[in-house]
Design an enzyme around this catalytic site. Structure first.
Site, short mmCIF file in Angstrom:
data_model
loop_
_atom_site.label_atom_id
_atom_site.label_comp_id
_atom_site.label_asym_id
_atom_site.label_seq_id
_atom_site.Cartn_x
_atom_site.Cartn_y
_atom_site.Cartn_z
CD GLU A 107 60.08 11.99 6.16
OE1 GLU A 107 59.35 12.72 5.29
OE2 GLU A 107 60.18 10.94 6.03
CG ASP A 140 69.24 13.80 2.95
OD1 ASP A 140 70.03 13.61 2.14
OD2 ASP A 140 68.20 14.29 2.99
CG HIS A 185 60.83 14.28 2.20
ND1 HIS A 185 60.58 12.86 2.63
CD2 HIS A 185 61.68 14.52 1.35
CE1 HIS A 185 61.17 12.34 1.88
NE2 HIS A 185 61.95 12.99 0.97
CG ASN A 190 56.62 12.77 2.88
OD1 ASN A 190 57.42 13.66 2.20
ND2 ASN A 190 57.08 12.22 4.06
#
Ligand code: GLP
Length: 258
Positions: A148, A72, A143, A141
């Site tokens: 996400e 990414d 990810h 979280n």
């Protein structure tokens, strides 16, 4: 969809996680010099890359025939900007090893048309013959890459709006939390699952809940890392702190507790 149990290796501390993960990558590189790697960023990976740099300098491995695809990049950040993943990779790996210029690919977050850039990146991965070994961290979280919570399990490389929690976690790389980009371009979950093998590493208590959700929770978009259980060749290396909330599996032979 068929579920698989990842191989989970729990070691004592973050240093041991680094050693185990680096040893695994080094073994794969020695076995297959023209390996295609998927590469993650984040603080967990920094000491792993440092070990790979040391091994390269010692002549134990070479990146000469390696190709790589980063997971990414932020959108709207110039490659030479200190917060970019281009800068991170240069600083922690590419600047110190013998990888061929042009063989280390990172999505272009400055592309005018991010959808076109995403399609180009997918085509590059496919043209390379696919990723042999993909390295992953995990966000607090849940990810993976920048997928996400809420990301479709069939998602492919695309633009995504970052969660507030992610922007706060990444604020250390920027002058102020407000300057963390709002969007990124990321490999999708389906893109990640096409890698032939995956190595996920997690350290510290902040990752315990996310790792437990990934390994023991329902498979679905609420925890993108849970999708890794749809892959039949995932190896997780974590420390005791990150493993603290995992369900007990007394008869699980896959586990090695240090
Ligand atoms: C980042 C990256 C991920 C990384 C994760 C965890 O934002 N996009 O690829 O795995 O968050 O990072 P860290 O290792 O710093 O906890």
């Amino acid at each position: 969809m068929r579920q698989h149990a990842p191989q989970i290796e729990i070691v004592g501390n973050a240093t041991e996680v680094t050693e185990r993960a680096a040893a695994h990558i080094i073994a794969r590189m020695r076995n297959q010099p023209a390996l295609t790697l998927g590469l993650a960023t984040g603080s967990t990976m920094k000491p792993v890359y440092a070990r790979l740099v040391t091994a390269t300098r010692a002549g134990d491995i070479s990146f000469k025939a390696v190709s790589s695809f980063n997971l990414d990049e932020y959108v709207g950040i110039a490659p030479q900007s200190p917060g970019s993943f281009h800068s991170y990779m240069q600083q922690h790996l590419f600047g110190h090893v013998d990888i061929e210029a042009g063989q280390a690919k990172i999505p272009d977050g400055m592309a005018g048309d991010i959808a076109a850039e995403a399609a180009r990146y997918e085509a590059l991965i496919a043209a390379s013959g696919g990723i042999d070994l993909l390295l992953l961290g995990i966000g607090t979280n849940g990810h993976i890459a920048f997928n996400e919570p809420g990301s479709d399990l069939a998602s492919r490389t695309r633009e995504i709006r970052l969660d507030e929690a992610t922007r706060i976690a990444d604020a250390g790389n920027f002058p102020a939390p407000a300057s963390v980009p709002e969007c990124a371009i990321t490999m999708g979950i389906a893109t990640i699952l096409e890698a032939r093998s995956i190595l996920l590493i997690a350290t510290g208590p902040a990752k315990a809940a996310a790792l437990a959700a990934a390994i023991d929770g329902p498979i679905g978009p609420a925890c993108p890392a849970s999708a890794l259980r749809l892959h039949d060749n995932v190896h997780v290396v974590c420390d005791q702190a990150a493993a603290a909330a995992l369900a007990k599996r007394p008869h699980d032979n896959n586990r090695r507790t240090a």
